[in-house]
Design a protein around this motif. Structure first.
Motif, short mmCIF file in Angstrom:
data_model
loop_
_atom_site.label_atom_id
_atom_site.label_comp_id
_atom_site.label_asym_id
_atom_site.label_seq_id
_atom_site.Cartn_x
_atom_site.Cartn_y
_atom_site.Cartn_z
N ASN A 1 0.79 -1.24 0.00
CA ASN A 1 0.00 0.00 0.00
C ASN A 1 0.83 1.29 0.00
OD1 ASN A 1 -2.45 -1.42 -0.01
ND2 ASN A 1 -2.47 -1.57 2.22
N VAL A 2 2.09 1.20 -0.40
CA VAL A 2 2.89 2.42 -0.52
C VAL A 2 3.09 2.75 -2.01
CG1 VAL A 2 5.09 3.57 -0.05
CG2 VAL A 2 4.12 1.99 1.64
N GLY A 3 2.50 3.87 -2.43
CA GLY A 3 2.73 4.37 -3.78
C GLY A 3 3.60 5.62 -3.69
N SER B 1 -0.01 0.72 10.13
CA SER B 1 -1.05 0.02 9.41
C SER B 1 -1.97 -0.72 10.39
CB SER B 1 -0.45 -0.95 8.40
OG SER B 1 0.18 -2.02 9.06
N ARG B 2 -1.39 -1.18 11.52
CA ARG B 2 -2.21 -1.84 12.54
C ARG B 2 -3.25 -0.86 13.09
NH1 ARG B 2 -3.07 -2.12 17.34
NH2 ARG B 2 -1.48 -0.59 17.90
N ARG B 3 -2.77 0.38 13.36
CA ARG B 3 -3.70 1.40 13.87
C ARG B 3 -4.75 1.74 12.83
NH1 ARG B 3 0.47 5.70 15.57
NH2 ARG B 3 1.67 4.60 17.18
N GLY B 4 -4.39 1.64 11.54
CA GLY B 4 -5.35 1.92 10.46
C GLY B 4 -6.35 0.79 10.29
N GLY B 5 -6.14 -0.35 10.98
CA GLY B 5 -7.15 -1.40 10.94
C GLY B 5 -6.70 -2.65 10.21
N LYS B 6 -5.39 -2.80 9.98
CA LYS B 6 -4.91 -3.95 9.24
C LYS B 6 -4.21 -4.90 10.21
CE LYS B 6 -2.30 -4.88 5.00
NZ LYS B 6 -3.31 -5.77 4.40
N LYS B 7 -4.57 -6.15 10.13
CA LYS B 7 -4.01 -7.10 11.10
C LYS B 7 -2.55 -7.43 10.81
CE LYS B 7 -8.33 -8.92 12.69
NZ LYS B 7 -9.49 -9.57 12.09
N GLU C 1 -4.43 4.49 4.95
CA GLU C 1 -3.95 4.17 3.61
C GLU C 1 -3.09 2.91 3.63
OE1 GLU C 1 -1.79 7.37 1.84
OE2 GLU C 1 -2.15 6.61 -0.19
N LEU C 2 -2.20 2.82 4.60
CA LEU C 2 -1.32 1.65 4.68
C LEU C 2 -2.13 0.39 4.98
CD1 LEU C 2 1.63 3.33 6.56
CD2 LEU C 2 1.66 2.39 4.22
N ALA C 3 -3.27 0.59 5.63
CA ALA C 3 -4.16 -0.55 5.89
C ALA C 3 -4.97 -0.90 4.64
CB ALA C 3 -5.09 -0.22 7.06
N GLY C 4 -4.76 -0.12 3.56
CA GLY C 4 -5.44 -0.44 2.30
C GLY C 4 -6.89 0.00 2.28
N ARG C 5 -7.23 0.97 3.13
CA ARG C 5 -8.64 1.36 3.21
C ARG C 5 -8.89 2.77 2.67
NH1 ARG C 5 -9.83 0.79 9.30
NH2 ARG C 5 -11.98 1.23 8.73
N LEU C 6 -7.82 3.47 2.21
CA LEU C 6 -8.00 4.86 1.75
C LEU C 6 -7.69 4.96 0.25
CD1 LEU C 6 -8.45 7.80 3.07
CD2 LEU C 6 -6.02 8.10 2.54
N GLU C 7 -8.53 5.74 -0.43
CA GLU C 7 -8.25 6.01 -1.84
C GLU C 7 -8.02 7.52 -1.99
OE1 GLU C 7 -11.10 4.37 -4.50
OE2 GLU C 7 -9.98 4.97 -6.29
N ARG C 8 -6.93 7.88 -2.65
CA ARG C 8 -6.67 9.30 -2.90
C ARG C 8 -7.10 9.64 -4.33
NH1 ARG C 8 -3.21 11.64 1.12
NH2 ARG C 8 -2.21 10.03 2.39
#
Lengths: 397, 397
Positions: A28-30, A55-61, A376-383
């Motif tokens: 998830n890093v662009g 990413s853990r804080r963003g909701g990714k295990k 974003e790092l958790a893969g849940r954000l789109e820019r």
């Protein structure tokens, strides 16, 4: 002054380059996130250290960091074929490319001389692109134009595709011509252009790619690559392009990047002319001779960088270059759970402006940016452009 | 009001039409001089009466007035082939043509119905012109475009030349199409288009000419004719034209007349595309479909006449229509020899603005105009656009 200049000596150390590579290859890093992370953490290594927790804080295990071993293997493979990784800000990095929205932090460059600074570092560049299934007249005109522009000292950029791209590269061989790849730097596509590519490399040409080595290009990698073609070029010349063609994507990038758009007209009865003719209707310069190109481009060549107002210099991308110790930077704030929840609640699948999000949630800008990075790092954000954000919900991915 | 309207009933009497014809056919009288003469003398007949004396004062020993017999013979010959002379201001006179610089006072019109007011009186007109030696693709596109525009209610104007012109007329037959001739209205040129012309006349089409009947067109008559093609049209569509072609002349007239210029692009490798492509570079609208034409033209169609500000309505050209008696007009001033010499001395082969001439000589405007008419009728004055004058010396003619 000498010291100040030296303290920004534009070369990464090997350790830094490795960290940059691991960071841009991590999940998830662009290019945009890469920049945000460097802004927050001061160095790629510090960002790498923070990634799993963020990413853990963003909701990714579980978060997949790109391992040191893999990065070392990629670097070794690049060296083996004579390629190098050039970082944004280093002298061989294509100067015009620095000014695009979200430039790749690292570019693989392949050339006879691995550094090839004269070539990739030039900014007297023009892209010539067009239809793969071009007409004989289209190929002939591409050949004429590329040859004459080479003689005039322009480096011709293209995509090594069949048709117009190949004709342009061929005609520009003598003065060095650059191809941007949608796949890895070792992955010549299409295969039939292997010989052309060998000739390019043998005659001071080069290829660039932002993708991992050995990457097989997918359909969606080509538009992404097209932004590099226009991004490296002062202007883009379009010769034959049907509606909805890849060449029109490149022209759209050129428009966004504030580059000149030039188009060669053709009969309305040939579907391959529709795209170029439409661009002319929309304001692209009509080109029917090399003189037309020179008339348009010559005033641009002498312009000093930055070419465009409003495009920020990415200096913040590499404060680490000579200060691997990041203690001089203030430590990143730690967002509290209440702020985090406020931001997540405020986001939806409808893109919203970052400024509005800031006003709506009432959190500080630095905190907001950190929380956004986490999500974003958790893969849940789109820019989205320009500066809009939306949430990717589980059901929608 | 009824009376006032009637008193300007827009038809010449037979006597007036004869006088108009004699005046425009007399030596050194062109459309512009015709208008000046009418302004000064109030009627064509009064101008005819004054001509010999005027030209004598301008320095000409013998002046050739167009005889009544010749005029009657021309009218008879026109009637015999079903043609008519339409005067500027009459309803069948092409409405857009009234607004050009120096419109012909009389137009010969040939059509199945001799008056054909619906057709020549229309202003939903588009010219389609182009190369005589056009490509098959060019002819095909002209056919498509003219056919579709006819269906959309446009009257197609062209020059009955080979190539694009013929293709456009052919495709527009069903809705009536108008040709402007460089020669006399009975002189179909080129001969190979006799059949096309017959079809045009048979299907409500028409032809116009400002030249005398039986006039064989010379090279210099074509540019003059081209101003009628653009002058009758809301816009001019150019399909294939080499550099320095007649079609480019027509486009230049269209520019001067403030008409839309539209051009169909083509490959730069075809010399027949260079002209149209250049026009696009200079700002002409690029056309690749009938929709492109409609997008540009539709806003213009509903515009009421006069289309252009600054173009004076030629009302003064026909105050005589219902007042053959000109006693209500003040008699023209008689210039004295001193004023005449002052004007002649002030003129040279270098064009000078009429206003400057007025200030320099100190004569009244009316006197100046009369003296200029005298010199012009004597064949010694050249008028340049805009409103500039120069002397033609014996040695230079």
């Amino acid at each position: 002054m000498e010291t100040a200049t030296k303290s920004r000596a534009p070369h990464l150390s090997d350790t830094q380059r490795l960290a940059w590579l691991r960071l841009i290859r991590s999940e998830n890093v662009g290019p945009r996130t890469f920049r945000e992370l460097l802004n927050h953490f001061g160095s790629a290594q510090a960002a790498l250290d923070a990634l799993p927790e963020l990413s853990r804080r963003g909701g990714k295990k579980s978060y997949r960091l790109f391992s040191k071993d893999k990065a070392e293997a990629e670097l070794a493979a690049l060296y083996k074929i004579g390629a190098r990784l050039i970082a944004l800000g280093e002298p061989a990095y294509p100067p015009l490319l620095r000014h695009i929205d979200a430039p790749p932090p690292l570019l693989a460059v392949r050339a006879r001389d691995p550094l090839q600074q004269e070539l990739t570092g030039t900014q007297k560049t023009l892209a010539i692109i067009g239809a793969r299934n071009c007409s004989a007249a289209g190929a002939k005109f591409a050949t004429q134009l590329a040859g004459e522009l080479s003689t005039q000292g322009f480096t011709i950029i293209s995509g090594l595709a069949r048709g117009i791209d190949s004709a342009a590269h061929h005609a520009a061989l003598s003065s060095g011509t650059i191809a941007a790849f949608a796949g890895g730097i070792d992955t010549v596509y299409p295969k039939e252009n292997l010989e052309l590519f060998s000739s390019m490399i043998a005659t001071n040409g080069a290829a660039i790619s932002e993708m991992p080595i050995s990457w097989q290009p997918r359909a969606r990698d080509f538009p992404r690559r097209n932004r590099l073609i226009s991004g490296m070029s002062l202007g883009v010349i379009l010769i034959e392009a049907a509606e909805k063609s890849g060449s029109l994507h490149t022209a759209r990038y050129a428009l966004e990047q504030n580059r000149e758009i030039l188009a060669v007209p053709g009969s309305p009865l040939d579907p391959r002319s529709v795209g170029a003719n439409k661009l002319i209707q929309q304001g692209a310069a009509l080109v029917q001779s090399v003189d037309d190109v020179l008339d348009i481009m010559e005033p641009k060549i002498s312009m000093s960088l930055p070419l465009h107002q409003g495009i920020e210099e990415p200096t913040m991308c590499w404060p680490e270059l000579d200060s691997p110790d990041t203690s001089s930077l203030s430590p990143p704030p730690n967002a509290n759970e209440q702020d985090r929840q406020a931001v997540i609640d405020a986001l939806s699948e409808t893109p919203i402006d970052q400024d509005e999000l800031l006003r709506f949630t009432g959190v500080s800008l630095q905190t907001l940016q950190l929380i956004l990075l986490e999500i974003e790092l958790a893969g849940r954000l789109e820019r989205h452009k320009p500066n809009k954000l939306s949430m990717i919900h589980a059901g929608t991915t």
